[in-house]
Design a protein around this motif. Structure first.
Motif, PDB file in Angstrom:
ATOM      1  N   ASP A 173     112.709   5.874  23.568  1.00 35.98           N
ATOM      2  CA  ASP A 173     114.140   6.090  23.376  1.00 35.98           C
ATOM      3  C   ASP A 173     114.456   5.953  21.884  1.00 35.98           C
ATOM      4  O   ASP A 173     113.836   5.168  21.174  1.00 35.98           O
ATOM      5  N   ARG A 174     115.436   6.716  21.408  1.00 28.77           N
ATOM      6  CA  ARG A 174     115.825   6.643  19.994  1.00 28.77           C
ATOM      7  C   ARG A 174     116.658   5.406  19.693  1.00 28.77           C
ATOM      8  O   ARG A 174     116.641   4.911  18.572  1.00 28.77           O
ATOM      9  N   MET A 175     117.429   4.927  20.685  1.00 31.12           N
ATOM     10  CA  MET A 175     118.340   3.810  20.432  1.00 31.12           C
ATOM     11  C   MET A 175     117.990   2.665  21.363  1.00 31.12           C
ATOM     12  O   MET A 175     118.199   2.751  22.572  1.00 31.12           O
ATOM     13  N   LEU A 176     117.467   1.573  20.785  1.00 28.13           N
ATOM     14  CA  LEU A 176     117.066   0.397  21.550  1.00 28.13           C
ATOM     15  C   LEU A 176     117.873  -0.805  21.073  1.00 28.13           C
ATOM     16  O   LEU A 176     118.412  -0.796  19.967  1.00 28.13           O
ATOM     17  N   PRO A 177     117.953  -1.860  21.882  1.00 24.87           N
ATOM     18  CA  PRO A 177     118.785  -3.001  21.501  1.00 24.87           C
ATOM     19  C   PRO A 177     118.322  -3.723  20.233  1.00 24.87           C
ATOM     20  O   PRO A 177     119.145  -4.211  19.475  1.00 24.87           O
ATOM     21  N   ASP A 178     117.017  -3.783  19.998  1.00 22.58           N
ATOM     22  CA  ASP A 178     116.527  -4.590  18.883  1.00 22.58           C
ATOM     23  C   ASP A 178     116.131  -3.788  17.652  1.00 22.58           C
ATOM     24  O   ASP A 178     116.057  -4.338  16.561  1.00 22.58           O
ATOM     25  N   MET A 179     115.841  -2.507  17.816  1.00 23.02           N
ATOM     26  CA  MET A 179     115.461  -1.697  16.669  1.00 23.02           C
ATOM     27  C   MET A 179     115.615  -0.213  16.998  1.00 23.02           C
ATOM     28  O   MET A 179     115.634   0.168  18.155  1.00 23.02           O
ATOM     29  N   GLU A 180     115.716   0.585  15.979  1.00 23.85           N
ATOM     30  CA  GLU A 180     115.856   2.038  16.136  1.00 23.85           C
ATOM     31  C   GLU A 180     114.501   2.613  16.518  1.00 23.85           C
ATOM     32  O   GLU A 180     113.467   2.117  16.091  1.00 23.85           O
ATOM     33  N   ALA A 193     109.021  -1.099  28.782  1.00 23.78           N
ATOM     34  CA  ALA A 193     109.544  -2.147  27.910  1.00 23.78           C
ATOM     35  C   ALA A 193     110.984  -1.778  27.593  1.00 23.78           C
ATOM     36  O   ALA A 193     111.297  -0.600  27.423  1.00 23.78           O
ATOM     37  N   THR A 194     111.853  -2.775  27.520  1.00 23.64           N
ATOM     38  CA  THR A 194     113.267  -2.501  27.253  1.00 23.64           C
ATOM     39  C   THR A 194     113.644  -2.653  25.786  1.00 23.64           C
ATOM     40  O   THR A 194     114.737  -2.263  25.395  1.00 23.64           O
ATOM     41  N   GLU A 195     112.759  -3.226  24.983  1.00 23.38           N
ATOM     42  CA  GLU A 195     113.032  -3.411  23.562  1.00 23.38           C
ATOM     43  C   GLU A 195     111.856  -2.885  22.748  1.00 23.38           C
ATOM     44  O   GLU A 195     110.717  -2.856  23.228  1.00 23.38           O
ATOM     45  N   GLY A 196     112.142  -2.507  21.527  1.00 21.54           N
ATOM     46  CA  GLY A 196     111.119  -1.926  20.665  1.00 21.54           C
ATOM     47  C   GLY A 196     109.939  -2.833  20.409  1.00 21.54           C
ATOM     48  O   GLY A 196     108.784  -2.416  20.532  1.00 21.54           O
ATOM     49  N   GLN A 197     110.213  -4.081  20.046  1.00 24.26           N
ATOM     50  CA  GLN A 197     109.112  -4.995  19.723  1.00 24.26           C
ATOM     51  C   GLN A 197     108.244  -5.257  20.947  1.00 24.26           C
ATOM     52  O   GLN A 197     107.021  -5.306  20.843  1.00 24.26           O
ATOM     53  N   ASP A 198     108.862  -5.398  22.116  1.00 22.90           N
ATOM     54  CA  ASP A 198     108.081  -5.569  23.347  1.00 22.90           C
ATOM     55  C   ASP A 198     107.230  -4.332  23.617  1.00 22.90           C
ATOM     56  O   ASP A 198     106.095  -4.431  24.079  1.00 22.90           O
ATOM     57  N   GLY A 199     107.773  -3.166  23.334  1.00 26.77           N
ATOM     58  CA  GLY A 199     107.031  -1.924  23.518  1.00 26.77           C
ATOM     59  C   GLY A 199     105.829  -1.832  22.591  1.00 26.77           C
ATOM     60  O   GLY A 199     104.750  -1.391  23.002  1.00 26.77           O
ATOM     61  N   ILE A 200     106.007  -2.248  21.356  1.00 29.64           N
ATOM     62  CA  ILE A 200     104.896  -2.248  20.394  1.00 29.64           C
ATOM     63  C   ILE A 200     103.785  -3.175  20.888  1.00 29.64           C
ATOM     64  O   ILE A 200     102.609  -2.803  20.904  1.00 29.64           O
ATOM     65  N   THR A 201     104.162  -4.364  21.316  1.00 28.51           N
ATOM     66  CA  THR A 201     103.178  -5.330  21.821  1.00 28.51           C
ATOM     67  C   THR A 201     102.463  -4.784  23.044  1.00 28.51           C
ATOM     68  O   THR A 201     101.225  -4.871  23.150  1.00 28.51           O
ATOM     69  N   LEU A 202     103.204  -4.206  23.975  1.00 30.22           N
ATOM     70  CA  LEU A 202     102.608  -3.654  25.184  1.00 30.22           C
ATOM     71  C   LEU A 202     101.685  -2.480  24.848  1.00 30.22           C
ATOM     72  O   LEU A 202     100.612  -2.333  25.446  1.00 30.22           O
ATOM     73  N   ALA A 203     102.055  -1.665  23.878  1.00 26.79           N
ATOM     74  CA  ALA A 203     101.205  -0.539  23.465  1.00 26.79           C
ATOM     75  C   ALA A 203      99.862  -1.043  22.933  1.00 26.79           C
ATOM     76  O   ALA A 203      98.809  -0.490  23.260  1.00 26.79           O
ATOM     77  N   VAL A 204      99.887  -2.096  22.141  1.00 31.58           N
ATOM     78  CA  VAL A 204      98.646  -2.671  21.606  1.00 31.58           C
ATOM     79  C   VAL A 204      97.790  -3.233  22.734  1.00 31.58           C
ATOM     80  O   VAL A 204      96.589  -2.974  22.813  1.00 31.58           O
ATOM     81  N   ASP A 205      98.413  -3.981  23.632  1.00 33.47           N
ATOM     82  CA  ASP A 205      97.678  -4.655  24.701  1.00 33.47           C
ATOM     83  C   ASP A 205      97.188  -3.708  25.795  1.00 33.47           C
ATOM     84  O   ASP A 205      96.084  -3.849  26.295  1.00 33.47           O
ATOM     85  N   TRP A 206      98.011  -2.753  26.196  1.00 37.83           N
ATOM     86  CA  TRP A 206      97.722  -1.906  27.355  1.00 37.83           C
ATOM     87  C   TRP A 206      97.025  -0.594  26.988  1.00 37.83           C
ATOM     88  O   TRP A 206      96.345   0.010  27.798  1.00 37.83           O
ATOM     89  N   GLN A 207      97.218  -0.135  25.761  1.00 33.81           N
ATOM     90  CA  GLN A 207      96.618   1.107  25.266  1.00 33.81           C
ATOM     91  C   GLN A 207      96.951   2.320  26.149  1.00 33.81           C
ATOM     92  O   GLN A 207      96.058   2.938  26.737  1.00 33.81           O
ATOM     93  N   PRO A 208      98.228   2.687  26.228  1.00 33.01           N
ATOM     94  CA  PRO A 208      98.608   3.863  27.020  1.00 33.01           C
ATOM     95  C   PRO A 208      98.068   5.139  26.371  1.00 33.01           C
ATOM     96  O   PRO A 208      97.682   5.142  25.196  1.00 33.01           O
ATOM     97  N   GLU A 209      98.087   6.209  27.133  1.00 30.64           N
ATOM     98  CA  GLU A 209      97.657   7.510  26.628  1.00 30.64           C
ATOM     99  C   GLU A 209      98.842   8.316  26.083  1.00 30.64           C
ATOM    100  O   GLU A 209      98.640   9.339  25.438  1.00 30.64           O
ATOM    101  N   LEU A 210     100.050   7.853  26.367  1.00 32.25           N
ATOM    102  CA  LEU A 210     101.271   8.506  25.912  1.00 32.25           C
ATOM    103  C   LEU A 210     102.386   7.470  25.886  1.00 32.25           C
ATOM    104  O   LEU A 210     102.434   6.593  26.756  1.00 32.25           O
TER     105      LEU A 210
END
Length: 126
Positions: free
Chosen positions: A55-62, A34-51
């Motif tokens: 990145d510390r600095m993202l375009p939409d949120m820290e 995911a290239t943005e924080g919010q997309d990453g959060i959504t993908l984490a919920v949906d995909w359930q990765p193990e890790l």
């Protein structure tokens, strides 16, 4: 040994490709990005990765805000998170760990040694 399902939340497409290919070849991991924080959060919920590699600095949120959102959600609160960042100050690293990250990898990093470094961090977190 590192997890087989890894989510990479990173806005740099070159680093995404490098990490995806490296982790696939050296550890047999399946990597989603995911290239943005919010997309990453959504993908984490949906995909359930193990890790999650974050990145510390993202375009939409820290990155620490992403970490806090992940830790606050019961669906993602137990997924280990390792930060990836060029910000290598001691205060930065301590802040990330104090907010719930299990480790911190400083950019630039050795791509071929990444799987081993991840394994060491996760072993130390147990």
């Amino acid at each position: 040994m590192i997890p087989k399902r890894i989510l990479l939340i990173e806005d740099d497409p070159d680093i995404q490709r490098l990490l995806g290919l490296t982790l696939q070849l050296t550890a047999g991991a399946e990597v989603q990005s995911a290239t943005e924080g919010q997309d990453g959060i959504t993908l984490a919920v949906d995909w359930q990765p193990e890790l999650i590699l974050l990145d510390r600095m993202l375009p939409d949120m820290e990155g620490t805000a992403v970490l806090q959102a992940l830790k606050a959600n019961p669906a993602t609160s137990t997924i280990p998170v390792i930060f990836l960042s060029a910000r290598a100050g001691e205060a930065e690293i301590i802040a990330a760990i104090s907010k719930g990250a299990v480790g911190y990898i400083v950019k630039p990093f050795d791509p071929m040694g990444l799987a081993g470094e991840i394994a060491r961090i996760l072993e130390g977190a147990r």
